[in-house]
Design a protein around this motif. Structure first.
Motif, PDB file in Angstrom:
ATOM      1  N   LEU A 258       0.964  -1.218  -0.061  1.00  0.00           N
ATOM      2  CA  LEU A 258       0.036  -0.065   0.169  1.00  0.00           C
ATOM      3  C   LEU A 258       0.901   1.251   0.139  1.00  0.00           C
ATOM      4  CD1 LEU A 258      -2.552  -1.088   2.559  1.00  0.00           C
ATOM      5  CD2 LEU A 258      -3.045  -1.085   0.242  1.00  0.00           C
TER       6      LEU A 258
ATOM      7  N   GLU B 270      -7.899   7.246   6.434  1.00  0.00           N
ATOM      8  CA  GLU B 270      -6.847   6.266   6.270  1.00  0.00           C
ATOM      9  C   GLU B 270      -5.510   6.731   6.258  1.00  0.00           C
ATOM     10  OE1 GLU B 270      -8.993   2.717   4.767  1.00  0.00           O
ATOM     11  OE2 GLU B 270      -9.410   4.234   3.310  1.00  0.00           O
TER      12      GLU B 270
ATOM     13  N   LYS C 124      -3.486   5.464   4.389  1.00  0.00           N
ATOM     14  CA  LYS C 124      -3.096   4.827   2.958  1.00  0.00           C
ATOM     15  C   LYS C 124      -3.669   5.887   2.103  1.00  0.00           C
ATOM     16  CE  LYS C 124      -6.558   1.417   2.649  1.00  0.00           C
ATOM     17  NZ  LYS C 124      -7.232   1.678   1.502  1.00  0.00           N
TER      18      LYS C 124
ATOM     19  N   SER D  18      -6.066   6.565  -0.764  1.00  0.00           N
ATOM     20  CA  SER D  18      -7.433   5.711  -0.614  1.00  0.00           C
ATOM     21  C   SER D  18      -8.321   6.698  -1.415  1.00  0.00           C
ATOM     22  CB  SER D  18      -7.786   5.378   0.680  1.00  0.00           C
ATOM     23  OG  SER D  18      -9.079   5.280   0.653  1.00  0.00           O
TER      24      SER D  18
ATOM     25  N   SER E 294     -11.552   6.702  -0.385  1.00  0.00           N
ATOM     26  CA  SER E 294     -12.231   6.993   0.723  1.00  0.00           C
ATOM     27  C   SER E 294     -11.917   8.338   1.305  1.00  0.00           C
ATOM     28  CB  SER E 294     -12.415   5.981   1.794  1.00  0.00           C
ATOM     29  OG  SER E 294     -12.720   4.755   1.424  1.00  0.00           O
TER      30      SER E 294
END
Length: 548
Positions: free
Chosen positions: A317, A328, A330, A332, A334
């Motif tokens: 990742l 998050e 990482k 992402s 989202s």
């Protein structure tokens, strides 16, 4: 300094020596390019001499995969750049077709500028080198007719070449399923056909690593599963996901750019296994660290159905250096969707029928989404609030303008013992019954419009920003509504679900809204969203006082 919309970066130094120089190279490129940066790997190529340099194959090794991952990871610093590493000349050790110099490749965004890390001995932009660079770029890719060439400034003094071992390995980022230890120089095996899957919302650099590794491994066909329908329900802020067709369009453009020789089969992914679980022609599957268990589940499913296991390749990742408290760590999609909250997503409506001295914000959302709490936060920042719920209570009250028409339409059994309208009983009559709902709205909407107009007149007198609660445009509030309705109204979960199903869904409301807010997180996170939206609104008001 001129800034170009798209550019081509030709990297000629060995990958190991390039690794410590990636940051300044990317920074220099980012200063010149503001849209798409294509990267062409050609380590060992010289741009000096009379002979025209030719594109040659680059052996695909784990060092190459690591370099690609680290390059995309470094590009995270420059969020405006759409980086695409071109894989046309990268070959696996058992490629099934001989390497042939490809014809001029058409890129989605023709490069206007070509850059390189190649350094002349005196550190200057030696004119023959520039000409060689231009000729090389145009022989490989379709470029803008007004192509400019720029040599990156060296990170060292004139006449001083970089020193250091060329055998220092890059950080390991790709791991095959085999437990055998891999070395950086180990060649990567090629396969005829393989698969990769994901949501691919707002295609970002972590997606590009996953796709690039899959494209290097595949020699003929790559099946790409794009999550859709039921697989999207568990996603964070699903209302803000790009539509399936839009995600596929961006995905297809990227794939054809980086490796046009492959056949791409992009299909909707409707269950956790997809074609990887059933297609006997597939040989490998590329997964990320967090989806590796899913890849192993696919192999168990294949074995249960008498199919051979797929070779799994796991991708590390990418870390998000800029993640916020509730995001998050990482890279992402989202997090990207969360950052959209509070921003203006589309141009506002023109509302000439409203008083020019008013700036009207509509606040909408499904039942239980937290509209009232958002309204109070905006009120605290200076908005004049017209609460449609309160207007409704006034209209339904005995002697109110809606009381008698509603009782006549629905009967006296909707009344409490004291003669007031029982709104829960009335709600149970209309939710899920379109005919009854239309009867009620035909009564209520004209009355609510009249009451709202009276409130508007008061707001005009106060010369303020106006917030209409439950007005069907502009600002949408989303949250976990079922839980709130159960707690607030004492309904069962099934009854709450039924009520929500009778309303417009979140996606429809988002499509008609200009700003989205969410009450999914702690109150102080919601407050930050509201303050962000309010601050951006103030800027827009000062620029265009009559527009939202």
């Amino acid at each position: 300094m001129a800034v170009f919309r798209s550019g081509l970066l030709v990297l000629t130094a060995p990958l190991a020596s390039l690794a410590p120089r990636l940051a300044p190279i990317l920074t220099s490129a980012a200063q010149l390019v503001n849209r798409t940066l294509y990267v062409h790997l050609q380590p060992g190529m010289s741009l000096e001499g009379a002979a025209q340099p030719q594109s040659s194959p680059v052996q695909a090794t784990f060092e190459v995969l690591d370099f690609i991952t680290n390059f995309y990871n470094g590009a995270e610093v420059h969020t405006h750049l759409d980086v695409r590493i071109l894989l046309t000349n990268i070959r696996t050790k058992n490629a099934f077709l001989p390497f042939l110099p490809s014809p001029v490749q058409n890129l989605a965004h023709p490069p206007e500028v070509v850059l390189t890390d190649f350094q002349t001995l005196d550190g200057s932009q030696y004119n023959p080198v520039k000409q060689q660079l231009e000729r090389y770029a145009t022989s490989c890719y379709s470029c803008s007719p007004q192509l400019s060439s720029v040599l990156l400034n060296p990170d060292y003094g004139p006449g001083e070449l970089p020193v250091g071992s060329l055998d220092v390995p890059l950080p390991s980022t790709t791991r095959p399923s085999s437990p055998v230890a891999r070395s950086p120089k180990q060649p990567v095996r090629g396969y005829r056909s393989g698969a990769v899957g994901g949501t691919f919302d707002r295609l970002h650099n972590a997606h590009k690593v996953l796709l690039s590794v899959a494209c290097i491994l595949a020699q003929e066909q790559l099946v790409v599963g794009v999550a859709d329908k039921d697989l999207l329900k568990s996603k964070l802020l699903p209302e803000l996901l790009q539509p399936y067709t839009e995600r596929v369009e961006h995905l297809s453009e990227f794939l054809v750019d980086i490796k046009p020789s492959l056949t791409y089969d992009i299909i909707p992914l409707l269950d956790p296994y997809g074609p990887a679980g059933s297609d006997p022609s597939l040989e490998f599957l590329v997964v990320s660290e967090e989806t590796c268990r899913g890849g192993m589940a696919v192999n168990r499913f294949r074995l249960e159905n008498d199919l051979e296991e797929l070779a799994l390749y796991q991708i590390q990742l990418l870390k998000d250096r800029n993640h916020k408290e509730n995001e998050e760590d990482k890279v992402s999609s989202s997090s990207f969707r969360q950052r959209m909250l509070g921003n203006l997503l589309r141009p506002p409506y023109e509302r000439p029928e409203l008083p020019s001295c008013l700036y009207v914000i509509g606040l909408t959302g499904i039942s239980g989404s937290g509209k009232s709490s958002i309204a109070q936060r905006l009120k605290g920042l200076g908005a004049f609030v017209i609460d449609s719920d309160q207007l409704g209570h006034r209209a339904y009250a005995p002697g109110g303008p809606a009381y008698q028409p509603v009782v006549e339409a629905f009967g006296t059994d909707i009344l409490h013992k004291d003669g007031t309208i029982n709104r829960k009983v009335l709600g149970s009559r209309v939710f899920g019954n379109k005919k009854q709902l239309k009867i009620l709205t035909d009564i209520m909407w004209p009355i609510m419009a009249k009451l709202t107009r009276e409130e508007l007149d008061q707001a005009v007198a106060e010369d303020c920003i106006l917030l209409l609660n439950q007005c069907a445009d502009t600002c949408y509030v989303c949250a976990q509504a079922v839980r709130r309705i159960v707690e607030r109204d004492g309904l069962s979960e099934a009854a709450a679900q039924s009520r929500l199903q009778s309303q417009m869904n979140g996606q429809q409301l988002v499509d008609q809204s200009h700003v989205v807010l969410s009450t999914l997180w702690e109150p102080h996170i919601t407050q930050r969203q509201v303050e962000k939206a309010w601050a951006l609104l103030q800027k827009r008001i000062h620029k265009t006082p009559s527009g939202l």
